[in-house]
Write a protein that holds these residues in place. Structure first.
Motif, PDB file in Angstrom:
ATOM      1  N   GLU A  81       0.190   1.283   1.295  1.00 34.21           N
ATOM      2  CA  GLU A  81      -0.356   1.339   2.651  1.00 34.21           C
ATOM      3  C   GLU A  81      -1.855   1.042   2.662  1.00 34.21           C
ATOM      4  O   GLU A  81      -2.625   1.563   1.858  1.00 34.21           O
ATOM      5  N   ILE A  82      -2.257   0.192   3.604  1.00 34.95           N
ATOM      6  CA  ILE A  82      -3.666  -0.138   3.822  1.00 34.95           C
ATOM      7  C   ILE A  82      -4.169   0.684   4.998  1.00 34.95           C
ATOM      8  O   ILE A  82      -3.534   0.742   6.052  1.00 34.95           O
ATOM      9  N   PHE A  83      -5.326   1.294   4.814  1.00 32.56           N
ATOM     10  CA  PHE A  83      -5.898   2.150   5.846  1.00 32.56           C
ATOM     11  C   PHE A  83      -7.158   1.514   6.415  1.00 32.56           C
ATOM     12  O   PHE A  83      -8.047   1.096   5.679  1.00 32.56           O
ATOM     13  N   TYR A  84      -7.191   1.422   7.725  1.00 31.28           N
ATOM     14  CA  TYR A  84      -8.412   1.022   8.418  1.00 31.28           C
ATOM     15  C   TYR A  84      -8.514   1.882   9.667  1.00 31.28           C
ATOM     16  O   TYR A  84      -7.530   2.060  10.391  1.00 31.28           O
ATOM     17  N   THR A 132       7.039  -2.475  -6.709  1.00 25.64           N
ATOM     18  CA  THR A 132       8.351  -2.832  -7.249  1.00 25.64           C
ATOM     19  C   THR A 132       9.462  -2.763  -6.214  1.00 25.64           C
ATOM     20  O   THR A 132      10.501  -3.398  -6.384  1.00 25.64           O
ATOM     21  N   LYS A 133       9.255  -2.038  -5.131  1.00 24.21           N
ATOM     22  CA  LYS A 133      10.293  -1.867  -4.124  1.00 24.21           C
ATOM     23  C   LYS A 133      10.033  -2.756  -2.915  1.00 24.21           C
ATOM     24  O   LYS A 133       8.891  -2.910  -2.474  1.00 24.21           O
ATOM     25  N   GLU A 134      11.105  -3.306  -2.353  1.00 26.91           N
ATOM     26  CA  GLU A 134      10.986  -4.163  -1.186  1.00 26.91           C
ATOM     27  C   GLU A 134      10.340  -3.422  -0.026  1.00 26.91           C
ATOM     28  O   GLU A 134       9.503  -3.981   0.696  1.00 26.91           O
ATOM     29  N   GLU A 135      10.713  -2.150   0.163  1.00 24.89           N
ATOM     30  CA  GLU A 135      10.128  -1.405   1.280  1.00 24.89           C
ATOM     31  C   GLU A 135       8.625  -1.199   1.106  1.00 24.89           C
ATOM     32  O   GLU A 135       7.882  -1.113   2.096  1.00 24.89           O
ATOM     33  N   ASP A 136       8.169  -1.130  -0.137  1.00 22.28           N
ATOM     34  CA  ASP A 136       6.729  -1.011  -0.370  1.00 22.28           C
ATOM     35  C   ASP A 136       6.004  -2.307  -0.018  1.00 22.28           C
ATOM     36  O   ASP A 136       4.933  -2.292   0.606  1.00 22.28           O
ATOM     37  N   LEU A 140       3.100  -2.812   2.845  1.00 17.66           N
ATOM     38  CA  LEU A 140       1.837  -3.497   2.578  1.00 17.66           C
ATOM     39  C   LEU A 140       1.617  -4.626   3.579  1.00 17.66           C
ATOM     40  O   LEU A 140       0.535  -4.769   4.165  1.00 17.66           O
ATOM     41  N   GLU A 141       2.655  -5.425   3.801  1.00 17.30           N
ATOM     42  CA  GLU A 141       2.541  -6.556   4.723  1.00 17.30           C
ATOM     43  C   GLU A 141       2.268  -6.087   6.148  1.00 17.30           C
ATOM     44  O   GLU A 141       1.415  -6.659   6.851  1.00 17.30           O
ATOM     45  N   LYS A 142       2.966  -5.060   6.580  1.00 15.94           N
ATOM     46  CA  LYS A 142       2.793  -4.557   7.944  1.00 15.94           C
ATOM     47  C   LYS A 142       1.373  -4.052   8.160  1.00 15.94           C
ATOM     48  O   LYS A 142       0.726  -4.388   9.170  1.00 15.94           O
TER      49      LYS A 142
END
Length: 348
Positions: A81-84, A132-136, A140-142
């Motif tokens: 997760e990216i935080f801004y 390693t996981k698709e949901e991760d 990240l992309e979202k």
């Protein structure tokens, strides 16, 4: 006049929004970057509201572009997760700070590039994001898209002429090509300016989407030499190797120009050995090393036809940020400052 920077103070006509790539808009400036070098500075975001007096020294470098860098954060390379947040970080990294900084730059006749970057806790390299996981990957992309599109919208609203879609995200770019292709399309759907991406010096050759952007962006920390104080002839020889590589990549992508989205050197011993690193404690202050490396870069690449220009790393507008940087990257109040100023004057 050769390499003339066309700066036209005018009212922006609606016809300039027609998608014509020949001229790039800014709020009060129209630039023709294909005809002039981008003589750029990477500006460190200020803790507090920036003033016109703090912007003025950037113009003294003969700069015509400045990178505004709003950071977001990740907890670790394996936590996606990216935080801004508008409530966190320095004033200059927030939407209002970016907008005001851009306007003050325009008032000095300087255009902006918005260059969002990610800081990973403990300073881990962003190119090593490891999921390693698709949901991760999807998280990240979202969160990355949310962060990037916030500033894309500001760039469009404020007619900022250049936007960098990412910085040194090697593993992310390699692993998720479809995401990046779709992100570029989404950005292009609302933003009329020019696009680049800041690839690291050792990974730019394998970026798959250069044909979709306007510049091939390189964070140009190419190794130069192992000497304590570089020898100019040694630097010239080193650039011969890297120039051949840069030209090859440019030609591969239909002679697209190379933009040094970052370039620079520490002012310490062995500054050319691993130029991406800060100086360890045992290295001495060495302004001459920094100056020689800058001189070598300008001599060897700045006037090449494939070279669009670049942004030196970095400038601190607040006095509080300057203390303790005697061996670090900024050329402020060092011998290299005059070298940059002269080179930018000659190429403007």
């Amino acid at each position: 006049m050769k390499n003339l920077l066309f700066i036209i103070l005018t009212i922006i006509l609606s016809s300039c929004n027609s998608g014509n790539k020949g001229l790039v808009e800014n709020t009060s400036i129209i630039l023709a970057p294909e005809d002039a070098k981008i003589n750029g500075i990477s500006l460190v975001a200020t803790n507090h509201p920036i003033t016109a007096a703090q912007i003025k020294p950037l113009a003294d470098f003969n700069a015509n572009y400045t990178a505004i860098i709003p950071y977001a954060w990740m907890r670790a390379i394996d936590q996606p997760e990216i935080f801004y947040s508008e409530d966190r970080g320095d004033w200059g990294e927030k939407s209002n700070g970016v907008t005001i900084t851009n306007q003050l730059l325009n008032d000095q006749g300087i255009s902006a590039m918005i260059k969002p970057q990610i800081w990973i806790r403990r300073g881990d390299y962003t190119g090593h994001i490891k999921l390693t996981k698709e949901e991760d990957w999807q998280l990240l992309e979202k969160t990355y898209s949310s962060y990037i599109m916030r500033f894309v919208k500001i760039a469009e609203e404020k007619n900022i002429p250049l936007f960098c879609i990412g910085t040194e995200l090697d593993s992310f770019v390699d692993a998720r090509p479809e995401y990046w292709n779709n992100l570029i399309k989404e950005i292009r759907s609302i933003y009329k300016g020019q696009l680049t991406y800041a690839a690291n010096w050792d990974s730019y050759k394998r970026v798959h989407f250069w044909n979709e952007l306007d510049f091939i962006g390189v964070d140009a920390y190419f190794p130069m030499c192992d000497l304590k104080t570089p020898d100019p002839e040694n630097i010239n020889a080193s650039w011969g190797k890297w120039k051949a590589e840069l030209v090859s990549v440019s030609q591969k992508h239909h002679n697209k120009k190379i933009l040094f989205t970052e370039y620079g050197y520490i002012s310490a011993d062995f500054a050319g050995r691993e130029p991406w690193k800060n100086a360890p404690e045992e290295y001495g202050v060495n302004q001459e090393a920094q100056q020689i490396l800058y001189e070598g870069l300008f001599k060897n690449v700045w006037n090449e036809k494939w070279m669009a220009g670049g942004f030196f790393w970095k400038y601190h507008a607040e006095d509080s940020r300057w203390h303790g940087f005697e061996k670090r990257f900024t050329p402020q109040n060092k011998k290299a400052a005059q070298t940059i100023t002269d080179a930018y004057r000659k190429s403007s």
